[in-house]
Design a protein around this motif. Structure first.
Motif, short mmCIF file in Angstrom:
data_model
loop_
_atom_site.label_atom_id
_atom_site.label_comp_id
_atom_site.label_asym_id
_atom_site.label_seq_id
_atom_site.Cartn_x
_atom_site.Cartn_y
_atom_site.Cartn_z
N CYS A 102 0.83 -1.21 0.00
CA CYS A 102 0.00 0.00 0.00
C CYS A 102 0.87 1.26 0.00
N SER A 103 1.92 1.22 0.79
CA SER A 103 2.85 2.35 0.83
C SER A 103 3.52 2.55 -0.52
N PHE A 104 3.92 1.44 -1.15
CA PHE A 104 4.58 1.54 -2.46
C PHE A 104 3.62 2.08 -3.52
N LEU A 105 2.39 1.63 -3.48
CA LEU A 105 1.39 2.14 -4.41
C LEU A 105 1.20 3.64 -4.22
N LYS A 106 1.02 4.06 -3.00
CA LYS A 106 0.73 5.47 -2.72
C LYS A 106 1.91 6.37 -3.06
N GLU A 107 3.11 5.96 -2.65
CA GLU A 107 4.28 6.82 -2.80
C GLU A 107 4.90 6.76 -4.20
N HIS A 108 4.63 5.68 -4.93
CA HIS A 108 5.28 5.54 -6.22
C HIS A 108 4.28 5.35 -7.37
N LEU A 109 3.74 4.18 -7.56
CA LEU A 109 2.91 3.92 -8.75
C LEU A 109 1.78 4.94 -8.92
N LEU A 110 1.07 5.24 -7.85
CA LEU A 110 -0.06 6.17 -7.96
C LEU A 110 0.38 7.61 -8.20
N SER A 111 1.64 7.89 -7.94
CA SER A 111 2.12 9.26 -8.08
C SER A 111 2.49 9.63 -9.52
N TRP A 112 2.58 8.64 -10.41
CA TRP A 112 2.99 8.97 -11.77
C TRP A 112 2.27 8.21 -12.88
N VAL A 113 1.76 7.03 -12.59
CA VAL A 113 1.12 6.22 -13.62
C VAL A 113 -0.10 6.91 -14.25
N PRO A 114 -0.94 7.65 -13.50
CA PRO A 114 -2.06 8.34 -14.16
C PRO A 114 -1.60 9.30 -15.26
N ASP A 115 -0.53 10.04 -15.03
CA ASP A 115 -0.01 10.95 -16.07
C ASP A 115 0.61 10.16 -17.22
N TRP A 116 1.31 9.10 -16.88
CA TRP A 116 1.92 8.25 -17.91
C TRP A 116 0.86 7.61 -18.79
N GLN A 117 -0.23 7.18 -18.18
CA GLN A 117 -1.32 6.55 -18.93
C GLN A 117 -1.88 7.50 -20.00
N LYS A 118 -1.95 8.77 -19.68
CA LYS A 118 -2.44 9.75 -20.65
C LYS A 118 -1.51 9.82 -21.85
N ASP A 119 -0.21 9.76 -21.61
CA ASP A 119 0.75 9.80 -22.71
C ASP A 119 0.64 8.55 -23.59
N VAL A 120 0.43 7.41 -22.96
CA VAL A 120 0.25 6.18 -23.72
C VAL A 120 -1.01 6.29 -24.59
N THR A 121 -2.09 6.72 -23.98
CA THR A 121 -3.37 6.82 -24.69
C THR A 121 -3.28 7.78 -25.86
N CYS A 122 -2.57 8.88 -25.68
CA CYS A 122 -2.47 9.89 -26.74
C CYS A 122 -1.59 9.43 -27.90
N ASN A 123 -0.63 8.55 -27.62
CA ASN A 123 0.38 8.22 -28.63
C ASN A 123 0.33 6.79 -29.17
N ALA A 124 -0.42 5.92 -28.54
CA ALA A 124 -0.47 4.52 -28.99
C ALA A 124 -1.15 4.41 -30.35
N GLU A 125 -0.62 3.57 -31.19
CA GLU A 125 -1.23 3.30 -32.49
C GLU A 125 -2.08 2.04 -32.46
N THR A 126 -2.02 1.31 -31.35
CA THR A 126 -2.82 0.10 -31.19
C THR A 126 -3.69 0.23 -29.95
N HIS A 127 -4.86 -0.40 -30.01
CA HIS A 127 -5.76 -0.39 -28.85
C HIS A 127 -5.20 -1.25 -27.72
N PHE A 128 -4.33 -2.20 -28.07
CA PHE A 128 -3.76 -3.05 -27.03
C PHE A 128 -3.02 -2.22 -26.00
N TRP A 129 -2.13 -1.35 -26.46
CA TRP A 129 -1.31 -0.59 -25.51
C TRP A 129 -2.10 0.50 -24.82
N SER A 130 -2.97 1.17 -25.53
CA SER A 130 -3.79 2.18 -24.86
C SER A 130 -4.73 1.52 -23.86
#
Length: 216
Positions: A162-190
């Motif tokens: 829970c600490s790792f999720l809060k301090e790390h993954l949750l702190s950046w993955v939402p922004d990263w996901q937006k970049d993937v969604t905007c730039n992916a050419e396949t629905h698999f990766w988005s």
């Protein structure tokens, strides 16, 4: 307790599969989808719309491409373009890029997760960024495996997660996901990025609930 063990096993499986895909092992990731009901189960995941939407996008594309012998190559190429290069990396898979002013590798987040890994008995090559999305997800799976094997320390281990999720993954993955969604050419990766974001958000909330159940 059996329900808790099943839940721990299921979440470990998801983290392991996500890490496998983000390591670029596309064929292995697709084989798992072909041989399990994981996408069907995720497409009915009521708690997180992002997971449902992402799973449905992947299922639709896989169905459309089922007769395309080049589909795996297409996904591998998109993976390379998004996460590796050459050229500009369109969705950098490293926490440091999203959480440091200069957006460079080996920043403070890298040092922080490396210390967490080491504390749990895991060592990452100094030449390799420790805050890659695949490594962070694999860490969640690895620690989850310990929770499965050692029920006496389940709450303690879940506190680490829970600490790792809060301090790390949750702190950046939402922004990263937006970049993937905007730039992916396949629905698999988005779709996979949507699942990843939805999964860590929901897993954090659900873990807090399960910790209370385990204590009772």
């Amino acid at each position: 307790m059996d329900n808790v063990k099943q839940w721990l096993s299921a979440r470990r499986f998801i983290y392991s599969w996500l890490a496998l895909c983000y390591r670029g092992e596309v064929k292995a990731g697709l084989d798992i989808l072909s041989n399990t009901a994981i996408m069907r189960e995720l497409s009915g995941y009521q708690r997180q719309p992002a997971i449902v939407d992402g799973a449905r996008k992947i299922m639709q594309e896989m169905n459309e491409q089922k007769n395309n012998d080049k589909y795996t190559e297409l996904l591998a190429s998109d993976c390379q373009r998004l996460f590796v290069g050459p050229g500009p990396v369109l969705a950098p898979p490293w926490e440091s890029v999203y959480r440091t002013r200069d957006k460079l590798l080996f920043g403070e987040p890298d040092d922080a997760v490396r210390k967490i890994y080491l504390r749990e008995g895991l060592v990452v090559n100094q030449a390799e960024p420790a805050d890659h999305i695949a490594l962070e997800l694999a860490f969640m799976a690895r620690v989850g495996a310990v929770a499965q094997e050692n029920s006496e320390n389940t709450v303690e281990i879940m506190n680490i997660q829970c600490s790792f999720l809060k301090e790390h993954l949750l702190s950046w993955v939402p922004d990263w996901q937006k970049d993937v969604t905007c730039n992916a050419e396949t629905h698999f990766w988005s779709g996979l990025a949507m699942i990843t974001k939805g999964w860590i958000v929901d897993d954090f909330a659900e873990s807090c609930e399960y910790k209370q159940c385990i204590r009772v």
